[in-house]
Scaffold this motif. Structure first.
Motif, PDB file in Angstrom:
ATOM      1  N   ILE A 598       0.836  -1.211   0.000  1.00  8.95           N
ATOM      2  CA  ILE A 598       0.000   0.000   0.000  1.00  8.95           C
ATOM      3  C   ILE A 598       0.867   1.257   0.000  1.00  8.95           C
ATOM      4  O   ILE A 598       0.604   2.214  -0.753  1.00  8.95           O
ATOM      5  CB  ILE A 598      -0.952  -0.001   1.213  1.00  8.95           C
ATOM      6  N   ALA A 599       1.913   1.276   0.827  1.00  7.57           N
ATOM      7  CA  ALA A 599       2.791   2.452   0.898  1.00  7.57           C
ATOM      8  C   ALA A 599       3.447   2.725  -0.457  1.00  7.57           C
ATOM      9  O   ALA A 599       3.532   3.880  -0.900  1.00  7.57           O
ATOM     10  CB  ALA A 599       3.847   2.244   1.981  1.00  7.57           C
ATOM     11  N   LYS A 600       3.894   1.670  -1.108  1.00  6.42           N
ATOM     12  CA  LYS A 600       4.523   1.824  -2.424  1.00  6.42           C
ATOM     13  C   LYS A 600       3.519   2.387  -3.432  1.00  6.42           C
ATOM     14  O   LYS A 600       3.841   3.289  -4.227  1.00  6.42           O
ATOM     15  CB  LYS A 600       5.057   0.475  -2.899  1.00  6.42           C
ATOM     16  N   PHE A 601       2.283   1.878  -3.393  1.00  5.48           N
ATOM     17  CA  PHE A 601       1.243   2.353  -4.303  1.00  5.48           C
ATOM     18  C   PHE A 601       0.933   3.828  -4.058  1.00  5.48           C
ATOM     19  O   PHE A 601       0.840   4.626  -5.003  1.00  5.48           O
ATOM     20  CB  PHE A 601      -0.022   1.513  -4.117  1.00  5.48           C
ATOM     21  N   LEU A 602       0.777   4.214  -2.801  1.00  2.60           N
ATOM     22  CA  LEU A 602       0.437   5.603  -2.472  1.00  2.60           C
ATOM     23  C   LEU A 602       1.556   6.556  -2.867  1.00  2.60           C
ATOM     24  O   LEU A 602       1.304   7.670  -3.351  1.00  2.60           O
ATOM     25  CB  LEU A 602       0.134   5.726  -0.978  1.00  2.60           C
ATOM     26  N   ASN A 603       2.793   6.132  -2.657  1.00  2.00           N
ATOM     27  CA  ASN A 603       3.934   6.975  -3.067  1.00  2.00           C
ATOM     28  C   ASN A 603       3.973   7.146  -4.581  1.00  2.00           C
ATOM     29  O   ASN A 603       4.256   8.240  -5.091  1.00  2.00           O
ATOM     30  CB  ASN A 603       5.242   6.359  -2.569  1.00  2.00           C
ATOM     31  N   THR A 604       3.690   6.060  -5.291  1.00  2.00           N
ATOM     32  CA  THR A 604       3.689   6.126  -6.758  1.00  2.00           C
ATOM     33  C   THR A 604       2.632   7.102  -7.261  1.00  2.00           C
ATOM     34  O   THR A 604       2.861   7.847  -8.223  1.00  2.00           O
ATOM     35  CB  THR A 604       3.423   4.721  -7.355  1.00  2.00           C
ATOM     36  N   LYS A 605       1.474   7.100  -6.595  1.00  2.00           N
ATOM     37  CA  LYS A 605       0.374   7.986  -6.990  1.00  2.00           C
ATOM     38  C   LYS A 605       0.557   9.421  -6.482  1.00  2.00           C
ATOM     39  O   LYS A 605      -0.175  10.322  -6.888  1.00  2.00           O
ATOM     40  CB  LYS A 605      -0.948   7.432  -6.464  1.00  2.00           C
ATOM     41  N   GLY A 606       1.509   9.618  -5.565  1.00  2.00           N
ATOM     42  CA  GLY A 606       1.737  10.954  -5.024  1.00  2.00           C
ATOM     43  C   GLY A 606       0.734  11.386  -3.978  1.00  2.00           C
ATOM     44  O   GLY A 606       0.571  12.592  -3.724  1.00  2.00           O
ATOM     45  N   PHE A 607       0.041  10.431  -3.329  1.00  2.00           N
ATOM     46  CA  PHE A 607      -0.923  10.766  -2.287  1.00  2.00           C
ATOM     47  C   PHE A 607      -0.211  10.894  -0.935  1.00  2.00           C
ATOM     48  O   PHE A 607       0.672  10.094  -0.613  1.00  2.00           O
ATOM     49  CB  PHE A 607      -2.004   9.692  -2.177  1.00  2.00           C
ATOM     50  N   ASN A 608      -0.603  11.887  -0.160  1.00  2.00           N
ATOM     51  CA  ASN A 608      -0.039  12.054   1.180  1.00  2.00           C
ATOM     52  C   ASN A 608      -0.696  11.065   2.139  1.00  2.00           C
ATOM     53  O   ASN A 608      -1.913  10.865   2.094  1.00  2.00           O
ATOM     54  CB  ASN A 608      -0.273  13.479   1.691  1.00  2.00           C
ATOM     55  N   PHE A 609       0.109  10.479   3.023  1.00  2.00           N
ATOM     56  CA  PHE A 609      -0.465   9.546   3.990  1.00  2.00           C
ATOM     57  C   PHE A 609       0.323   9.571   5.292  1.00  2.00           C
ATOM     58  O   PHE A 609       1.497   9.941   5.330  1.00  2.00           O
ATOM     59  CB  PHE A 609      -0.520   8.126   3.423  1.00  2.00           C
ATOM     60  N   PHE A 610      -0.371   9.179   6.346  1.00  3.77           N
ATOM     61  CA  PHE A 610       0.221   9.056   7.677  1.00  3.77           C
ATOM     62  C   PHE A 610       0.086   7.600   8.081  1.00  3.77           C
ATOM     63  O   PHE A 610      -1.015   7.040   8.048  1.00  3.77           O
ATOM     64  CB  PHE A 610      -0.523   9.965   8.661  1.00  3.77           C
ATOM     65  N   LEU A 611       1.183   6.948   8.437  1.00  2.77           N
ATOM     66  CA  LEU A 611       1.171   5.555   8.874  1.00  2.77           C
ATOM     67  C   LEU A 611       1.358   5.517  10.382  1.00  2.77           C
ATOM     68  O   LEU A 611       2.376   5.980  10.898  1.00  2.77           O
ATOM     69  CB  LEU A 611       2.280   4.763   8.180  1.00  2.77           C
ATOM     70  N   ALA A 612       0.344   5.018  11.085  1.00  4.39           N
ATOM     71  CA  ALA A 612       0.394   5.004  12.550  1.00  4.39           C
ATOM     72  C   ALA A 612       1.574   4.179  13.041  1.00  4.39           C
ATOM     73  O   ALA A 612       1.897   3.127  12.486  1.00  4.39           O
ATOM     74  CB  ALA A 612      -0.913   4.443  13.104  1.00  4.39           C
ATOM     75  N   LYS A 613       2.198   4.655  14.100  1.00  3.86           N
ATOM     76  CA  LYS A 613       3.388   3.987  14.644  1.00  3.86           C
ATOM     77  C   LYS A 613       3.042   2.981  15.730  1.00  3.86           C
ATOM     78  O   LYS A 613       3.830   2.088  16.031  1.00  3.86           O
ATOM     79  CB  LYS A 613       4.358   5.029  15.211  1.00  3.86           C
ATOM     80  N   ASN A 614       1.874   3.128  16.348  1.00  3.67           N
ATOM     81  CA  ASN A 614       1.516   2.256  17.461  1.00  3.67           C
ATOM     82  C   ASN A 614       0.001   2.247  17.648  1.00  3.67           C
ATOM     83  O   ASN A 614      -0.738   2.984  16.967  1.00  3.67           O
ATOM     84  CB  ASN A 614       2.216   2.708  18.751  1.00  3.67           C
ATOM     85  N   ASN A 615      -0.480   1.433  18.594  1.00  7.51           N
ATOM     86  CA  ASN A 615      -1.917   1.328  18.856  1.00  7.51           C
ATOM     87  C   ASN A 615      -2.512   2.648  19.309  1.00  7.51           C
ATOM     88  O   ASN A 615      -3.664   2.969  18.988  1.00  7.51           O
ATOM     89  CB  ASN A 615      -2.183   0.247  19.904  1.00  7.51           C
ATOM     90  N   ASN A 616      -1.749   3.428  20.069  1.00 11.32           N
ATOM     91  CA  ASN A 616      -2.240   4.704  20.572  1.00 11.32           C
ATOM     92  C   ASN A 616      -2.581   5.644  19.416  1.00 11.32           C
ATOM     93  O   ASN A 616      -3.634   6.299  19.411  1.00 11.32           O
ATOM     94  CB  ASN A 616      -1.204   5.336  21.492  1.00 11.32           C
ATOM     95  N   GLU A 617      -1.693   5.713  18.420  1.00 10.89           N
ATOM     96  CA  GLU A 617      -1.958   6.579  17.267  1.00 10.89           C
ATOM     97  C   GLU A 617      -3.128   6.055  16.445  1.00 10.89           C
ATOM     98  O   GLU A 617      -3.928   6.834  15.918  1.00 10.89           O
ATOM     99  CB  GLU A 617      -0.705   6.701  16.403  1.00 10.89           C
ATOM    100  N   MET A 618      -3.244   4.741  16.331  1.00  5.53           N
ATOM    101  CA  MET A 618      -4.388   4.174  15.604  1.00  5.53           C
ATOM    102  C   MET A 618      -5.696   4.534  16.297  1.00  5.53           C
ATOM    103  O   MET A 618      -6.678   4.909  15.646  1.00  5.53           O
ATOM    104  CB  MET A 618      -4.233   2.657  15.497  1.00  5.53           C
ATOM    105  N   ASP A 619      -5.717   4.430  17.609  1.00  5.91           N
ATOM    106  CA  ASP A 619      -6.936   4.751  18.361  1.00  5.91           C
ATOM    107  C   ASP A 619      -7.298   6.228  18.217  1.00  5.91           C
ATOM    108  O   ASP A 619      -8.481   6.584  18.139  1.00  5.91           O
ATOM    109  CB  ASP A 619      -6.758   4.386  19.832  1.00  5.91           C
ATOM    110  N   LYS A 620      -6.267   7.095  18.176  1.00  4.27           N
ATOM    111  CA  LYS A 620      -6.535   8.531  18.012  1.00  4.27           C
ATOM    112  C   LYS A 620      -7.145   8.830  16.645  1.00  4.27           C
ATOM    113  O   LYS A 620      -8.026   9.691  16.520  1.00  4.27           O
ATOM    114  CB  LYS A 620      -5.240   9.323  18.200  1.00  4.27           C
ATOM    115  N   ILE A 621      -6.663   8.126  15.632  1.00  2.00           N
ATOM    116  CA  ILE A 621      -7.235   8.329  14.293  1.00  2.00           C
ATOM    117  C   ILE A 621      -8.693   7.878  14.260  1.00  2.00           C
ATOM    118  O   ILE A 621      -9.553   8.550  13.665  1.00  2.00           O
ATOM    119  CB  ILE A 621      -6.390   7.581  13.240  1.00  2.00           C
TER     120      ILE A 621
END
Length: 761
Positions: A598-621
């Protein structure tokens, strides 16, 4: 003949008489499969036979009943009307599920085509071998329980020519096949190349197929007993055993053999007719179907309730006698509290009854039937279609006090609950046992299981894991006359599908058996931002077309982002017009591989993304997503939440159309929802006190529904019909379906006492 494969929406249209093996052969050329196991067990059958014979799905422990793969069909009915349900929508819960009900009821209708859900193809390994005796299952089960991901299928076949041996097939993910092969080779004579179809006799009559569900702990002993009974009686019978669901499927050639077996079985197991206790005899189920057949011949299917104003005092007195004064109230404050749900309409009941048990509810409905008093069932009142508003007064039957988790069986992965159990409480309780209950509607912290079943609730995880219907193993239902029936997914999947999503119009659920699955090892989450909302819709299809099945795929438009911006813990560009929340889960290696893809695909398309580093960040999203509905109250006093659903390929067209409708009627509309399966939630922010604006709102709602139907969609993906969408039902259903809906209602509730004026009322 295979009529069409829609790889974007992952569905196919096929003639029902096509053989399963021919379908699998056609699909083998592409990247999608019908049954995820693609096994050879039922390959000699026609597709329609899988449904007419109600055969077990070898992958039931992962995917539920075979009926859960059916999305739509066109039917030629025995009452002279054609019913067109030719849909490609994965989530289709508008009113009664006619498709699955009719597929299991060939006496009423015959399909002329089938629309079936497909799944991405995954590399699998098939192990075939003979077991010398059933006791070898003990070691085999222990080995399979240690796997990091459950097998796709595991079944045993016994035929007379096998003597006492059982032919075993196990299908697993290729990633775990290596560790399995090492252990197998020391125990069994493995043949991974055996591809011959084992020919099995399948009857034309489903009554010749007996399915017996046992407790996992007793399965081997009970299966041995069954084998001995058949041997002793010299009955020629094909046996199929499904150890992962502890199910024995017996296929008889003669009714005389079936009757002999049943007499012997009842003699040996007088108090144990199967794992699901107190299930109704097939005769009771057949009576319901016969009644529907007879009712549909009638020309007058209008509602026949009688106003309760005259008999009410006498009715109340008898009610107090049978269930006690403490469970009844008619105080004006209480009547008002139970007069509304999460919609903007209310209607006062004459009395509120708090249910405590199946027996008590049976007594209430017997009295209601005697005095022709309407009864509207309700849980937490979080529904968005008006389903729990007592439009005809009468009784508001509240089930929140029936809130016990009766049992949670880890071995059988089964939860048995009362209808008032809160959804999140069940999910949390299951997680403590390393089990997972996926359906998670936005109101999961408050809504109840009974309401979830009534509305066939979904939630963000339904794209990968399915909706409430996919997890129901059995239902205990009190019918309008007070009689109680219990139906299970192996014997009566068509009735399960009929009751699920019926919104309290066909019966009151008092006990629910729910399938649980193993908790995934790990998860990860992307938050992807877009300058163009339509780019987000296209991105969804692009990712899914790569064979990726996210756990969740949520979409938020610009207005949704703006109203929750204060909850954001990282920068979101001011030109962001859409956000996608994409979460994946599974075993560690699988998740890492998918995240990289997914990360490779998003970079190829030029879309901005945030990848959560841990469960805490996932829960905040996830806090962002859950904050949308509450935040709408800051903008307008009234929020009308719709859930029109379209095929995934039409999401961009649907979003564009909704925005044009909002502009046309000068309305504020926030769009968010479960984008993975096209289940969008356009929320209209208004003020119900503004009569002129509310007229524009109603016109906009109609146009939104018309747009969804024209795009091949449905009125509702999970909110249900209730009274809010009942006026629009003819946009989706033809006259044959409307007549069938009314006949089903009249057959099960002849006086229209249960939730009158809803759906087909």
């Amino acid at each position: 003949m295979l009529l069409e494969i829609d790889s974007v929406n992952q569905v196919l249209c096929v003639e029902p008489n096509m053989l399963v093996r021919d379908l699998n052969l056609e699909l083998s050329k592409g990247d999608l499969v019908f049954l995820p196991t693609t096994n050879q067990l039922y390959s000699q059958l026609r597709l329609v036979d899988l449904f007419h014979l109600k055969l077990p799905n070898p992958s039931h422990h992962l995917y539920g009943s075979i009926f859960n793969f059916a999305l739509g069909s066109v039917f030629e009915t025995k009452f002279g009307k054609k019913i067109d349900l030719n849909k490609k929508v994965v989530k289709r819960v508008s009113g009664y599920d006619f498709t699955r009900f009719l597929l299991g009821f060939k006496e009423l209708a015959i399909p002329t085509n089938l629309v079936l859900r497909l799944h991405p193809k995954r590399e699998k390994r098939i192990f075939n071998f003979f077991l010398e005796e059933l006791s070898q299952l003990i070691n085999l089960n222990f080995i399979l329980e240690q796997l990091r991901t459950p097998p796709f299928a595991f079944y045993l076949i016994h035929k007379e020519e096998f003597f006492d041996k059982l032919f075993a097939t196990i299908i697993v993910d290729k990633e775990v096949s290596g560790e399995l092969e090492i252990q197998f080779n020391s125990l069994f004579d493995i043949n991974s190349e055996y591809n011959d179809v084992i020919e099995l006799y399948f009857p034309n009559d489903e009554a010749l197929i007996k399915k017996i569900k046992f407790d996992n702990k007793d399965f081997i002993d009970k299966a041995k007993h069954i084998k001995n009974i058949l041997k002793r009686l010299n009955i020629e019978c094909n046996e199929i055993l499904f150890p992962l669901t502890s199910l024995v499927c017996l296929i008889f050639k003669e009714f005389s053999d079936l009757e002999k077996f049943e007499r012997a079985f009842q003699s040996e197991f007088p108090n144990d007719q199967g794992f699901y206790s107190n299930l109704s005899p097939n005769d009771d189920v057949n009576k319901i179907k016969t009644n529907i057949l007879n009712t549909i011949q009638k020309t007058d299917l209008r509602e026949n309730y009688i106003n309760i104003s005259l008999p009410y005092p006498k009715f109340k007195k008898e009610l107090e006698r049978v269930i006690g004064k403490k469970n009844i109230t008619d105080d004006s404050e209480d009547l008002y509290l139970y007069s509304y749900d999460a919609t903007f309409k209310n209607s006062l009941p004459e009395v509120v009854v708090f249910g405590e048990s199946t027996q008590q509810i049976s007594q209430v409905l017997k009295l209601a039937s005697k005095y022709r008093v309407p009864v509207t069932c309700r849980g937490a009142g979080t529904n968005l279609s008006g389903g729990s508003v007592p439009l005809k007064g009468g009784v508001s039957l509240v089930l929140t006090q029936m809130n016990k988790i009766i049992s949670l069986d880890v071995d059988n992965k089964l939860a048995v609950v009362e209808p008032g159990v809160v959804t999140k409480e069940l999910a949390d309780f299951a997680s403590k046992k390393s089990l997972f209950y996926p359906p998670d509607p936005a109101s999961s912290a408050w809504c109840t299981i009974g309401g979830n079943v009534s509305e066939c609730a979904g939630g963000p995880m339904c794209f990968k894991y399915g909706v409430t219907r996919d997890y129901i193993e059995f239902l205990e239902v009190v019918l309008s006359d007070g009689s109680v029936i219990s139906v299970d997914v192996f014997q009566n999947p068509d009735l399960i599908d009929l009751f699920t999503g019926s919104e309290g119009t066909l019966g009151v659920f008092t006990r629910v058996g729910l399938r649980l699955i193993r908790t995934p090892d790990t998860r990860n989450l992307f938050l992807i931002s877009f300058k163009d909302l339509e780019d987000a819709a296209v991105c969804i299809n692009d990712i899914v077309s790569q064979g990726i099945v996210p756990k969740t795929f949520e979409i938020m438009d610009r207005m949704a982002v703006d109203i929750v911006r204060e909850c954001v813990f990282f920068d979101i560009s001011s030109d962001t017009n859409a956000l996608l929340i994409l979460e994946v889960d599974g075993i560690k290696e699988e998740v890492e591989s998918v995240v990289n893809t997914i990360a490779k695909f998003l970079n190829t398309k030029g879309f901005n993304f945030f990848l959560a580093k841990n469960n805490n960040e996932m829960d905040k999203i996830w806090t962002l997503r859950r904050a949308i509905s509450p935040a709408c109250g800051k903008i307008a006093p009234t929020k009308i939440s719709e859930d029109a659903t379209v095929p995934r390929s039409k999401i961009a067209d649907m979003i564009k159309g909704i925005n044009l409708i909002a502009k046309k009627y000068s309305l504020k509309v926030i769009i968010f929802g479960h984008a993975g399966d096209g289940n969008l939630h356009p929320n209209i922010l208004t003020d119900k006190r503004n009569e002129e604006e509310m007229k524009r709102v109603q016109e906009a709602i109609r146009e939104i529904f018309e747009l969804a139907i024209n795009l091949g969609g449905t009125l509702s993906g999970e909110h249900g019909i209730g009274y809010m969408k009942a006026p629009f039902l003819r946009l989706e259903f033809d006259e044959g379906a409307i007549e069938l809906g009314r006949a089903i209602k009249a057959a099960l509730d002849p006086n229209s006492l249960l939730n009158p004026d809803k759906i087909f009322g």
